[in-house]
Design an enzyme around this catalytic site. Structure first.
Site, PDB file in Angstrom:
ATOM      1  N   GLU A 151      30.109 -18.365  26.221  1.00  0.00           N
ATOM      2  CA  GLU A 151      30.483 -19.284  24.986  1.00  0.00           C
ATOM      3  C   GLU A 151      32.071 -18.633  24.833  1.00  0.00           C
ATOM      4  OE1 GLU A 151      28.993 -18.417  21.148  1.00  0.00           O
ATOM      5  OE2 GLU A 151      28.726 -20.566  21.030  1.00  0.00           O
ATOM      6  N   LYS A 167      23.196 -13.894   2.749  1.00  0.00           N
ATOM      7  CA  LYS A 167      24.468 -13.266   3.059  1.00  0.00           C
ATOM      8  C   LYS A 167      25.391 -14.054   3.898  1.00  0.00           C
ATOM      9  CE  LYS A 167      26.257 -10.773   6.298  1.00  0.00           C
ATOM     10  NZ  LYS A 167      27.696 -11.040   5.963  1.00  0.00           N
ATOM     11  N   CYS A 208      28.927 -24.361  17.600  1.00  0.00           N
ATOM     12  CA  CYS A 208      27.919 -24.056  18.469  1.00  0.00           C
ATOM     13  C   CYS A 208      27.454 -24.928  19.467  1.00  0.00           C
ATOM     14  CB  CYS A 208      26.821 -23.480  17.495  1.00  0.00           C
ATOM     15  SG  CYS A 208      26.064 -24.969  16.688  1.00  0.00           S
ATOM     16  N   GLU A 223      19.603 -18.929  15.274  1.00  0.00           N
ATOM     17  CA  GLU A 223      20.270 -20.361  15.707  1.00  0.00           C
ATOM     18  C   GLU A 223      21.679 -19.651  16.372  1.00  0.00           C
ATOM     19  OE1 GLU A 223      19.719 -23.209  15.868  1.00  0.00           O
ATOM     20  OE2 GLU A 223      17.699 -23.343  14.495  1.00  0.00           O
ATOM     21  N   VAL A 251      24.418 -10.501  18.268  1.00  0.00           N
ATOM     22  CA  VAL A 251      24.016  -9.997  16.934  1.00  0.00           C
ATOM     23  C   VAL A 251      22.530 -10.421  16.816  1.00  0.00           C
ATOM     24  CG1 VAL A 251      24.248 -10.022  14.447  1.00  0.00           C
ATOM     25  CG2 VAL A 251      26.203  -9.702  16.006  1.00  0.00           C
TER      26      VAL A 251
HETATM   27  P1  NAD Z   1      28.408 -13.249  14.061  1.00  0.00           P
HETATM   28  O1  NAD Z   1      27.139 -13.068  14.810  1.00  0.00           O
HETATM   29  O2  NAD Z   1      29.359 -12.386  14.318  1.00  0.00           O
HETATM   30  O3  NAD Z   1      28.022 -13.173  12.514  1.00  0.00           O
HETATM   31  C1  NAD Z   1      27.095 -13.848  12.038  1.00  0.00           C
HETATM   32  C2  NAD Z   1      26.611 -13.450  10.542  1.00  0.00           C
HETATM   33  O4  NAD Z   1      25.976 -12.340  10.955  1.00  0.00           O
HETATM   34  C3  NAD Z   1      27.889 -13.006   9.598  1.00  0.00           C
HETATM   35  O5  NAD Z   1      27.429 -13.157   8.171  1.00  0.00           O
HETATM   36  C4  NAD Z   1      28.068 -11.447   9.808  1.00  0.00           C
HETATM   37  O6  NAD Z   1      28.445 -10.699   8.837  1.00  0.00           O
HETATM   38  C5  NAD Z   1      26.484 -11.149  10.053  1.00  0.00           C
HETATM   39  N1  NAD Z   1      26.304  -9.855  10.901  1.00  0.00           N
HETATM   40  C6  NAD Z   1      27.207  -9.414  11.852  1.00  0.00           C
HETATM   41  N2  NAD Z   1      26.705  -8.295  12.399  1.00  0.00           N
HETATM   42  C7  NAD Z   1      25.174  -8.016  11.603  1.00  0.00           C
HETATM   43  C8  NAD Z   1      24.426  -7.027  11.923  1.00  0.00           C
HETATM   44  N3  NAD Z   1      24.410  -6.140  12.848  1.00  0.00           N
HETATM   45  N4  NAD Z   1      23.079  -7.166  11.203  1.00  0.00           N
HETATM   46  C9  NAD Z   1      23.089  -8.074  10.143  1.00  0.00           C
HETATM   47  N5  NAD Z   1      24.232  -9.318  10.128  1.00  0.00           N
HETATM   48  C10 NAD Z   1      25.035  -9.157  10.842  1.00  0.00           C
HETATM   49  O7  NAD Z   1      28.627 -14.841  14.305  1.00  0.00           O
HETATM   50  P2  NAD Z   1      30.224 -15.627  13.759  1.00  0.00           P
HETATM   51  O8  NAD Z   1      31.379 -15.159  14.738  1.00  0.00           O
HETATM   52  O9  NAD Z   1      30.033 -15.274  12.254  1.00  0.00           O
HETATM   53  O10 NAD Z   1      29.553 -17.018  14.285  1.00  0.00           O
HETATM   54  C11 NAD Z   1      29.928 -17.528  15.655  1.00  0.00           C
HETATM   55  C12 NAD Z   1      28.647 -17.481  16.175  1.00  0.00           C
HETATM   56  O11 NAD Z   1      27.568 -18.080  15.638  1.00  0.00           O
HETATM   57  C13 NAD Z   1      28.793 -18.264  17.739  1.00  0.00           C
HETATM   58  O12 NAD Z   1      28.169 -17.713  18.683  1.00  0.00           O
HETATM   59  C14 NAD Z   1      28.274 -19.568  17.369  1.00  0.00           C
HETATM   60  O13 NAD Z   1      27.800 -20.452  18.594  1.00  0.00           O
HETATM   61  C15 NAD Z   1      27.028 -19.165  16.488  1.00  0.00           C
HETATM   62  N6  NAD Z   1      26.623 -20.239  15.743  1.00  0.00           N
HETATM   63  C16 NAD Z   1      25.404 -21.239  16.209  1.00  0.00           C
HETATM   64  C17 NAD Z   1      24.875 -21.994  15.446  1.00  0.00           C
HETATM   65  C18 NAD Z   1      23.463 -22.864  15.623  1.00  0.00           C
HETATM   66  O14 NAD Z   1      22.984 -23.443  14.785  1.00  0.00           O
HETATM   67  N7  NAD Z   1      22.925 -22.487  16.668  1.00  0.00           N
HETATM   68  C19 NAD Z   1      25.806 -22.808  14.376  1.00  0.00           C
HETATM   69  C20 NAD Z   1      26.936 -22.279  14.268  1.00  0.00           C
HETATM   70  C21 NAD Z   1      27.497 -20.767  14.775  1.00  0.00           C
END
Ligand code: NAD
Length: 484
Positions: free
Chosen positions: A390, A180, A290, A255, A237
């Site tokens: 962040e 997803k 990230c 991650e 999340v």
């Molecule tokens: P997000 O948590 O809003 O969403 C990530 C994914 O989770 C999306 O596909 C979203 O649709 C899904 N999602 C949202 N709510 C959910 C739920 N309740 N249950 C299941 N799935 C759900 O994050 P974002 O805004 O898309 O990404 C930014 C974040 O990701 C930042 O915090 C960044 O640091 C982190 N990130 C971490 C890494 C890493 O490798 N550590 C890499 C890239 C981004």
């Protein structure tokens, strides 16, 4: 450029989403350019059923390693053959500047390499034999078996790389998968799905559903037939997913976010240090990364020079159409996110930090889009929100330290532990400090992410590792067999 087909791939067939399609707005132009399928709970149910059946009854987990490896290599080839198209779709997905797609970890070469390195691991997933312990059991050995159905949930900022970072090891391990991607960047993942469909994997081994976190992500996470959830995204999340999956003792890898420090010592090559830290924060994805080195810790003796260089670097950001080769920085992914980033800056100033440059929306931009000017905040304190939260935008705060112990203490004084960087010419200091830092990756005068080396976070930045052998092991269970 070929747009992906606006359909989901479930059980070897392309299917429509039954819910209202999701308009994809290009973040740099504000125009609607695609309608992504929107899964409802029944589509998620069908995808999990397909993956479960393919795992329990299909050939995939039982295929000899070399045959599974062939599929992974063919996916790598398909990605390479479509690289230019995938890279262009990335710029449509999240406005990654085309000038930045050549950056190894962003473009199509990285996912292709990931599939190749994971193909290399398939026939090296070996167990161990143990010397005799009990008189009637002369022989004991371990094997590694796929964990089962894996749900992989990815964010919008690096949709191609992060998708591959999960899918390649999951397939290498023999898992079946429901993916997803983020609703904010569906294009490149759907195109990858089309390519994977061409690899002729057995039906149900790879499935993709698109749509919002709730209900599509939640339906996936709540389904007890999913054995493992591998999630990349925000800390909050991730925490709620871990609670849901953990309640049924499911497997989870996370991650999450970071507040990575860049420790700049007085003997450092300041041009290099600033180039890496500010390059990460101000160019490319404009700090929506990230591992952005968003807390710059500068030694007292070079503090002013570091700030002056950061301020100078801010001028390198050029905004506009991501396909314009002169454009070097992306807009914020959405208006909501831009407001969040600007809110963080306002709060930092209210808390007493001083603006050295930036602080608002970018000016003189030729296109629509939520562009934020590169921002440097000085005189910040490590306890302020700007140094702890962040921000995920082009915002750096610069803190001062006077000796190595203070630098380490400040660097570790955060709930996150994703990345860190040490800039110094003293190799003893570099090794001492990297060892003391509580972070999953430490760059010494550098930053990197490599397909064959583990990546992940300590503390609240995550659980588990991706890439390399450690990444494949995340999708395996260890079984011990005692032979009498
Ligand atoms: P997000 O948590 O809003 O969403 C990530 C994914 O989770 C999306 O596909 C979203 O649709 C899904 N999602 C949202 N709510 C959910 C739920 N309740 N249950 C299941 N799935 C759900 O994050 P974002 O805004 O898309 O990404 C930014 C974040 O990701 C930042 O915090 C960044 O640091 C982190 N990130 C971490 C890494 C890493 O490798 N550590 C890499 C890239 C981004």
């Amino acid at each position: 450029m070929t747009l992906p087909r606006p359909q989901m791939f479930i059980d070897g067939s392309w299917v429509e989403g039954r819910a209202e399609p999701i308009q994809h707005i290009h973040p740099a132009s504000g125009e609607a350019i695609f309608h992504a399928p929107n899964a409802d709970r029944s589509a998620v149910d069908a995808a999990v059923t397909a993956a479960r059946t393919a795992f329990d009854d299909g050939p995939w987990p039982r295929l000899p390693g070399r045959d599974r490896a062939r599929f992974l290599r063919s996916i790598a080839e398909l990605i390479r053959s479509d690289a230019a198209n995938l890279n262009a779709l990335l710029s449509l997905d999240n406005a990654t500047p085309s000038s930045f797609v050549g950056f190894y970890q962003m473009g199509a070469e990285y996912p292709a390499d990931l599939f190749e390195t994971c193909a290399g691991w398939v026939d090296k997933i070996t167990g161990e034999t143990y010397p005799q312990w009990e008189p009637n059991q002369p022989f004991t050995f371990t094997t590694h078996e796929p964990v089962g159905v894996a749900a992989i949930i990815t964010p919008w900022n690096a949709p191609m790389s992060l998708f591959a970072q999960k899918l390649a090891p999951a397939l290498a391990a023999g898992c079946t998968v429901v993916a997803k991607p983020s609703e904010l960047s569906p294009l490149v993942s759907l195109r990858m799905a089309e390519l994977i469909a061409h690899s002729d994997l057995p039906a149900g081994v790879f499935n993709i559903v698109t749509g919002p976190g709730d209900p599509v992500g939640t339906a996936l996470v709540e389904d007890p037939r999913v054995d493992k959830v591998s999630f990349t995204g925000s800390r909050d999340v991730g925490g709620s997913i871990a609670a849901t999956v953990g309640a049924r003792i499911g497997r989870v890898s996370l991650e999450l976010g970071g507040k990575s420090p860049a420790l700049i010592f007085a003997d450092a090559d300041l041009g290099m240090a600033v180039g890496i830290a500010a390059g990460n924060a101000f160019l490319g994805l404009s700090g929506q990364v990230c591992v952005c080195q968003s807390r710059v810790l500068a030694h007292d003796a070079v503090y002013d020079e570091v700030v002056a260089k950061l301020v100078g670097f801010a001028a390198a950001a050029a905004f506009g159409d991501p396909f314009d080769p002169k454009v070097s920085a992306a807009p914020m992914i959405s208006t909501r996110h831009m407001r969040r980033v600007l809110g963080h800056i306002e709060r930092a100033v209210d808390d007493g930090a001083q603006l050295a440059v930036g602080g608002g929306r970018a000016e003189n931009v030729s296109t629509a889009g939520n562009f934020v000017a590169p921002t440097v905040l000085v005189d910040a304190d490590n306890s302020m929100a700007v140094a702890q939260d962040e921000i995920f935008g082009p915002v750096l705060c610069v803190l001062r330290f006077t000796d190595e112990d203070e630098a380490i203490r400040l660097a570790n004084d955060t709930r996150y532990g994703l990345g860190a960087a040490v800039y110094t010419r003293d190799v003893n200091r570099a090794l001492r400090v990297s060892r003391a830092l509580r972070a999953g990756s430490v760059g010494v005068n550098s930053w990197s992410l490599q397909p064959h080396a583990p990546f992940g976070g300590m503390k609240q930045s995550g659980l588990g590792r991706e890439n390399g052998q450690a990444g494949v092991m995340e999708y395996l269970e260890t079984k011990t067999t005692f032979i009498s």
